[in-house]
Design a protein around this motif. Structure first.
Motif, PDB file in Angstrom:
ATOM      1  N   GLN A 198       0.818  -1.207   0.000  1.00 27.78           N
ATOM      2  CA  GLN A 198       0.000   0.000   0.000  1.00 27.78           C
ATOM      3  C   GLN A 198       0.857   1.265   0.000  1.00 27.78           C
ATOM      4  OE1 GLN A 198      -2.556  -1.031   3.366  1.00 27.78           O
ATOM      5  NE2 GLN A 198      -4.278  -1.010   1.938  1.00 27.78           N
ATOM      6  N   GLN A 199       2.054   1.187   0.562  1.00 30.87           N
ATOM      7  CA  GLN A 199       2.945   2.341   0.591  1.00 30.87           C
ATOM      8  C   GLN A 199       3.815   2.432  -0.658  1.00 30.87           C
ATOM      9  OE1 GLN A 199       5.019   1.762   4.277  1.00 30.87           O
ATOM     10  NE2 GLN A 199       3.214   2.211   5.510  1.00 30.87           N
ATOM     11  N   SER A 200       3.802   1.392  -1.461  1.00 27.99           N
ATOM     12  CA  SER A 200       4.639   1.364  -2.666  1.00 27.99           C
ATOM     13  C   SER A 200       3.912   2.014  -3.836  1.00 27.99           C
ATOM     14  CB  SER A 200       4.992  -0.077  -3.022  1.00 27.99           C
ATOM     15  OG  SER A 200       3.877  -0.734  -3.611  1.00 27.99           O
ATOM     16  N   ARG A 201       4.604   2.080  -4.932  1.00 26.27           N
ATOM     17  CA  ARG A 201       4.007   2.608  -6.159  1.00 26.27           C
ATOM     18  C   ARG A 201       3.482   1.471  -7.040  1.00 26.27           C
ATOM     19  NH1 ARG A 201       6.178   8.068  -7.792  1.00 26.27           N
ATOM     20  NH2 ARG A 201       7.113   8.820  -5.884  1.00 26.27           N
ATOM     21  N   GLU A 202       3.643   0.245  -6.573  1.00 31.14           N
ATOM     22  CA  GLU A 202       3.184  -0.919  -7.329  1.00 31.14           C
ATOM     23  C   GLU A 202       1.648  -0.931  -7.335  1.00 31.14           C
ATOM     24  OE1 GLU A 202       2.850  -3.833  -9.637  1.00 31.14           O
ATOM     25  OE2 GLU A 202       4.926  -3.564  -9.006  1.00 31.14           O
ATOM     26  N   PRO A 203       1.029  -0.991  -8.525  1.00 28.16           N
ATOM     27  CA  PRO A 203      -0.437  -0.966  -8.578  1.00 28.16           C
ATOM     28  C   PRO A 203      -1.090  -2.336  -8.377  1.00 28.16           C
ATOM     29  CG  PRO A 203       0.455  -0.887 -10.787  1.00 28.16           C
ATOM     30  CD  PRO A 203       1.632  -0.856  -9.848  1.00 28.16           C
ATOM     31  N   ASP A 204      -0.305  -3.399  -8.397  1.00 25.86           N
ATOM     32  CA  ASP A 204      -0.859  -4.751  -8.397  1.00 25.86           C
ATOM     33  C   ASP A 204      -0.266  -5.570  -7.245  1.00 25.86           C
ATOM     34  OD1 ASP A 204      -1.629  -7.367  -8.955  1.00 25.86           O
ATOM     35  OD2 ASP A 204      -0.924  -7.337 -11.018  1.00 25.86           O
ATOM     36  N   PHE A 205      -1.108  -5.969  -6.285  1.00 30.70           N
ATOM     37  CA  PHE A 205      -0.617  -6.743  -5.153  1.00 30.70           C
ATOM     38  C   PHE A 205      -0.040  -8.080  -5.594  1.00 30.70           C
ATOM     39  CE2 PHE A 205      -1.352  -9.567  -1.386  1.00 30.70           C
ATOM     40  CZ  PHE A 205      -0.382  -8.995  -0.584  1.00 30.70           C
ATOM     41  N   SER A 206      -0.595  -8.660  -6.630  1.00 28.83           N
ATOM     42  CA  SER A 206      -0.075  -9.927  -7.145  1.00 28.83           C
ATOM     43  C   SER A 206       1.376  -9.778  -7.593  1.00 28.83           C
ATOM     44  CB  SER A 206      -0.940 -10.402  -8.315  1.00 28.83           C
ATOM     45  OG  SER A 206      -0.387 -11.543  -8.907  1.00 28.83           O
TER      46      SER A 206
END
Length: 146
Positions: free
Chosen positions: A78-86
């Motif tokens: 949630q704190q990252s810039r990654e849009p996909d948890f997978s």
């Protein structure tokens, strides 16, 4: 901010997630080949023959602890810039696998069933490999509920 457990194990999603989790485990076992795959398939078939609801019941009893083990990764996601948890979970597959195995280790250590503890310790190394293989698909399953 809701926890991963609040999302996945909420009264509104618990049954659907538990059913999907059971299908996920069955599909993973079915997809495995070779001697390990044969052993996994035979073991699951024996369990289902002895007690058809054993897998689903075990998943329902233990899912909240396994989900909670992934919470630190979910918070970092949630704190990252990654849009996909997978994708995030796949990038941190070793950490996710270690967290999931740590829960299993604690559960087995607390078990009074000596046969279960013995079997787990014999299979622990291969369980680690199976979890590493399954983490990307687990991430995709979880992503569908976020």
């Amino acid at each position: 901010m809701k926890s991963l457990n609040d999302i996945l194990w909420s009264p509104f999603q618990r049954d659907a997630f538990a059913a999907d989790l059971e299908r996920f485990v069955e599909a993973h076992v079915a997809s495995r080949g070779g001697l390990r795959g044969f052993g996994l398939k035979a073991g699951l078939a024996l369990l289902k023959a002895a007690k058809p609801d054993l897998l689903g019941g075990a998943l329902r009893r233990n899912a909240p602890q396994f989900i909670a083990a992934l919470q630190p990764l979910y918070e970092r996601f949630q704190q990252s810039r990654e849009p996909d948890f997978s994708a995030f979970l796949q990038q941190h597959a070793a950490e996710a696998g270690a967290a999931l195995l740590a829960v299993a280790d604690v559960r087995i250590a607390a078990s009074q069933n000596g046969a279960l503890r013995s079997a787990y310790h014999k299979l622990r190394g291969s369980a680690e490999a199976e979890i590493d293989i399954a983490v990307p698909a687990l991430g995709r399953l979880i992503r569908g509920y976020l």
